[in-house]
Design a protein around this motif. Structure first.
Motif, PDB file in Angstrom:
ATOM      1  N   ARG A   1      -9.383 -11.604  10.520  1.00 28.81           N
ATOM      2  CA  ARG A   1     -10.445 -11.566   9.501  1.00 28.81           C
ATOM      3  C   ARG A   1     -10.746 -12.968   8.985  1.00 28.81           C
ATOM      4  NH1 ARG A   1      -7.359  -6.923   7.507  1.00 28.81           N
ATOM      5  NH2 ARG A   1      -8.444  -4.985   8.054  1.00 28.81           N
ATOM      6  N   ALA A   2      -9.690 -13.735   8.742  1.00 25.23           N
ATOM      7  CA  ALA A   2      -9.861 -15.104   8.235  1.00 25.23           C
ATOM      8  C   ALA A   2     -10.666 -15.932   9.231  1.00 25.23           C
ATOM      9  CB  ALA A   2      -8.503 -15.751   7.978  1.00 25.23           C
ATOM     10  N   PHE A   3     -10.351 -15.800  10.520  1.00 20.40           N
ATOM     11  CA  PHE A   3     -11.084 -16.540  11.549  1.00 20.40           C
ATOM     12  C   PHE A   3     -12.562 -16.172  11.511  1.00 20.40           C
ATOM     13  CE2 PHE A   3     -13.072 -16.741  15.683  1.00 20.40           C
ATOM     14  CZ  PHE A   3     -12.777 -18.024  16.103  1.00 20.40           C
ATOM     15  N   GLY A   4     -12.859 -14.866  11.451  1.00 19.26           N
ATOM     16  CA  GLY A   4     -14.248 -14.422  11.421  1.00 19.26           C
ATOM     17  C   GLY A   4     -15.006 -14.987  10.234  1.00 19.26           C
ATOM     18  N   TRP A   5     -14.351 -14.995   9.067  1.00 16.29           N
ATOM     19  CA  TRP A   5     -15.020 -15.501   7.868  1.00 16.29           C
ATOM     20  C   TRP A   5     -15.180 -17.021   7.901  1.00 16.29           C
ATOM     21  CZ3 TRP A   5     -18.021 -13.106   4.720  1.00 16.29           C
ATOM     22  CH2 TRP A   5     -17.870 -11.729   4.516  1.00 16.29           C
ATOM     23  N   ILE A   6     -14.184 -17.726   8.407  1.00 21.33           N
ATOM     24  CA  ILE A   6     -14.292 -19.187   8.514  1.00 21.33           C
ATOM     25  C   ILE A   6     -15.435 -19.555   9.454  1.00 21.33           C
ATOM     26  CG2 ILE A   6     -13.151 -21.269   9.414  1.00 21.33           C
ATOM     27  CD1 ILE A   6     -10.496 -20.094   8.372  1.00 21.33           C
ATOM     28  N   MET A   7     -15.495 -18.872  10.583  1.00 21.15           N
ATOM     29  CA  MET A   7     -16.530 -19.147  11.578  1.00 21.15           C
ATOM     30  C   MET A   7     -17.911 -18.869  11.000  1.00 21.15           C
ATOM     31  SD  MET A   7     -16.671 -20.063  14.806  1.00 21.15           S
ATOM     32  CE  MET A   7     -18.229 -20.499  15.585  1.00 21.15           C
TER      33      MET A   7
ATOM     34  N   LEU B   1     -18.592 -23.355  22.757  1.00 21.37           N
ATOM     35  CA  LEU B   1     -17.635 -24.365  22.264  1.00 21.37           C
ATOM     36  C   LEU B   1     -17.496 -24.300  20.746  1.00 21.37           C
ATOM     37  CD1 LEU B   1     -18.449 -27.465  24.509  1.00 21.37           C
ATOM     38  CD2 LEU B   1     -16.387 -26.045  24.555  1.00 21.37           C
ATOM     39  N   MET B   2     -18.594 -23.990  20.056  1.00 24.55           N
ATOM     40  CA  MET B   2     -18.523 -23.812  18.600  1.00 24.55           C
ATOM     41  C   MET B   2     -17.473 -22.773  18.236  1.00 24.55           C
ATOM     42  SD  MET B   2     -22.461 -23.744  17.231  1.00 24.55           S
ATOM     43  CE  MET B   2     -21.967 -23.266  15.575  1.00 24.55           C
ATOM     44  N   PHE B   3     -17.504 -21.679  18.980  1.00 25.96           N
ATOM     45  CA  PHE B   3     -16.558 -20.587  18.733  1.00 25.96           C
ATOM     46  C   PHE B   3     -15.151 -20.987  19.164  1.00 25.96           C
ATOM     47  CE2 PHE B   3     -14.360 -16.644  19.563  1.00 25.96           C
ATOM     48  CZ  PHE B   3     -14.830 -15.765  18.592  1.00 25.96           C
TER      49      PHE B   3
ATOM     50  N   VAL C   1     -15.239 -12.642  24.904  1.00 26.98           N
ATOM     51  CA  VAL C   1     -15.507 -11.340  24.283  1.00 26.98           C
ATOM     52  C   VAL C   1     -15.810 -11.508  22.796  1.00 26.98           C
ATOM     53  CG1 VAL C   1     -14.490  -9.109  23.667  1.00 26.98           C
ATOM     54  CG2 VAL C   1     -14.188 -10.016  25.977  1.00 26.98           C
ATOM     55  N   GLY C   2     -15.005 -12.314  22.108  1.00 28.16           N
ATOM     56  CA  GLY C   2     -15.247 -12.561  20.686  1.00 28.16           C
ATOM     57  C   GLY C   2     -16.602 -13.198  20.452  1.00 28.16           C
ATOM     58  N   PHE C   3     -16.971 -14.145  21.308  1.00 30.55           N
ATOM     59  CA  PHE C   3     -18.269 -14.817  21.188  1.00 30.55           C
ATOM     60  C   PHE C   3     -19.411 -13.820  21.386  1.00 30.55           C
ATOM     61  CE2 PHE C   3     -21.860 -16.700  23.469  1.00 30.55           C
ATOM     62  CZ  PHE C   3     -22.303 -17.627  22.528  1.00 30.55           C
TER      63      PHE C   3
ATOM     64  N   PHE D   1     -16.998  -7.795  13.129  1.00 33.94           N
ATOM     65  CA  PHE D   1     -17.044  -7.587  14.574  1.00 33.94           C
ATOM     66  C   PHE D   1     -16.105  -8.537  15.304  1.00 33.94           C
ATOM     67  CE2 PHE D   1     -21.059  -5.048  15.666  1.00 33.94           C
ATOM     68  CZ  PHE D   1     -20.998  -4.354  14.462  1.00 33.94           C
ATOM     69  N   VAL D   2     -16.125  -9.814  14.916  1.00 36.36           N
ATOM     70  CA  VAL D   2     -15.270 -10.805  15.580  1.00 36.36           C
ATOM     71  C   VAL D   2     -13.801 -10.469  15.350  1.00 36.36           C
ATOM     72  CG1 VAL D   2     -14.527 -13.227  15.546  1.00 36.36           C
ATOM     73  CG2 VAL D   2     -16.961 -12.663  15.573  1.00 36.36           C
ATOM     74  N   ALA D   3     -13.458 -10.106  14.109  1.00 31.64           N
ATOM     75  CA  ALA D   3     -12.071  -9.734  13.811  1.00 31.64           C
ATOM     76  C   ALA D   3     -11.637  -8.537  14.651  1.00 31.64           C
ATOM     77  CB  ALA D   3     -11.930  -9.417  12.324  1.00 31.64           C
ATOM     78  N   SER D   4     -12.531  -7.557  14.796  1.00 35.95           N
ATOM     79  CA  SER D   4     -12.209  -6.367  15.598  1.00 35.95           C
ATOM     80  C   SER D   4     -11.942  -6.740  17.050  1.00 35.95           C
ATOM     81  CB  SER D   4     -13.361  -5.364  15.531  1.00 35.95           C
ATOM     82  OG  SER D   4     -13.586  -4.950  14.197  1.00 35.95           O
ATOM     83  N   ALA D   5     -12.698  -7.722  17.569  1.00 39.19           N
ATOM     84  CA  ALA D   5     -12.497  -8.159  18.948  1.00 39.19           C
ATOM     85  C   ALA D   5     -11.159  -8.884  19.109  1.00 39.19           C
ATOM     86  CB  ALA D   5     -13.645  -9.072  19.378  1.00 39.19           C
ATOM     87  N   LEU D   6     -10.822  -9.744  18.152  1.00 39.53           N
ATOM     88  CA  LEU D   6      -9.584 -10.518  18.248  1.00 39.53           C
ATOM     89  C   LEU D   6      -8.348  -9.635  18.102  1.00 39.53           C
ATOM     90  CD1 LEU D   6     -10.397 -13.804  16.285  1.00 39.53           C
ATOM     91  CD2 LEU D   6     -10.734 -13.272  18.708  1.00 39.53           C
TER      92      LEU D   6
END
Length: 325
Positions: free
Chosen positions: A291-297, A231-233, A253-255, A275-280
């Motif tokens: 990339r922004a999502f990965g860094w914010i998270m 849920l955090m993700f 998958v991103g999680f 890694f998260v950005a690559s998945a998205l």
């Protein structure tokens, strides 16, 4: 001398890798890319990020409470506040020195609750077994959801049903895994022996969970902790318009990818956003919002750990001094 070099490498290499990945990923960005990412940070809805942190706090509280079920059969019942602060201190130290948090957690509970270090550390290892099992289950779910992609390469006939593809692939993997496990179990190679020993430890740990006195409460909190992680993700995807409509399989998958990246560097430094950005991106999210999502998270999680871990580090001696009075 060699042992000293190994210790230094164990601490510095993950940090160096994280710093390198940050430099490498940012060096490839153009000026317009950087401005686009900055714009995503400025326009993000941070109420969703705050909600994500609430889920993170709940997972930490649940982890501290779950710890009681492992310590109680040993004859110990630490104060909940001490358990919580020991868990948060562990997360903080793991940001700087890999696996140091587990040692600090056992040391904290020894100092303030008079629980022998080896017993406290043993319960932490048992916890990790349960967490690894949960991670493997979630990885299995992610694979199941993405079996269509793999099935498209295995089954050339488009008339094959998706369900049949998934069942066939999972059955094949299960058989391969079983026979590989049996075959490797006969090996004398030191590395393979360690891997098999680890696998046997997971199996024994899973069995012990079902024989403990409060097994259902333990299992409930284990599932709850990992639900909070997911849920955090998930809720942070609503912070950016580009990631709002991500399908469920993309979330899982991103999680999973983000969780696995945490093992490579301290707290996912450099690896988690990449890694998260690559998945998205696989789900047709543009590079810069991904990339922004990965860094914010990653930034939100890290700040939470630093703030609450530091507070726990300062407050735990004060709290226990007050309790003695």
């Amino acid at each position: 001398m060699i042992k000293k070099i190994k210790k230094i490498s164990f601490i510095t290499l993950p940090i160096a890798l994280g710093v390198f990945l940050i430099w490498y990923s940012t060096s490839k960005l153009s000026a317009s890319d950087i401005e686009s990412i900055k714009l995503s940070f400025k326009t993000a809805n941070y109420w969703w990020v705050v909600l994500s942190l609430v889920f993170g706090i709940l997972s930490h509280l649940s982890r501290a409470y779950r710890w009681q079920f492992l310590l109680e059969p040993l004859g110990y019942k630490p104060r909940f506040a001490n358990s919580v602060m020991a868990v948060l201190i562990a997360y903080l130290l793991n940001l700087f020195i890999p696996r140091s948090g587990e040692i600090a957690r056992a040391a904290s509970i020894k100092k303030y609750e008079n629980i022998p270090f080896e017993k406290g550390f043993g319960t932490i290892v048992a916890e990790r077994v349960a967490d690894v099992i949960m991670l493997l289950i979630i990885i299995g779910i992610a694979f199941f959801l993405q079996a269509d992609l793999i099935g498209s390469y295995i089954f050339k006939d488009n008339n094959e049903s998706n369900l049949f593809s998934k069942i066939a692939i999972l059955a094949a993997l299960a058989l391969i895994g079983f026979f590989t496990y049996r075959f490797l179990g006969k090996s004398k190679n030191p590395f393979i022996v360690k891997v098999i020993s680890f696998a046997n430890g997971l199996i024994d740990g899973a069995k012990s969970i079902f024989t403990m006195k409060k097994k259902w409460k333990f299992i409930f909190h284990t599932v709850f902790i990992w639900l909070m992680y997911v849920l955090m993700f998930y809720v942070v995807t609503f912070a950016l318009p580009e990631t709002t409509n991500l399908p469920f399989e993309a979330i899982i998958v991103g999680f999973v990818v983000g969780g696995l990246s945490m093992a490579l560097t301290n707290g996912g430094l450099g690896t988690y956003p990449v890694f998260v950005a690559s998945a998205l991106i696989l789900y047709h999210i543009e590079d810069n919002p991904a990339r922004a999502f990965g860094w914010i998270m990653w930034t939100a999680q890290t700040i939470m750990v630093i703030i609450f871990g530091s507070l726990s580090f300062v407050l735990i001696p004060i709290y226990n001094k007050y309790q003695k009075k």
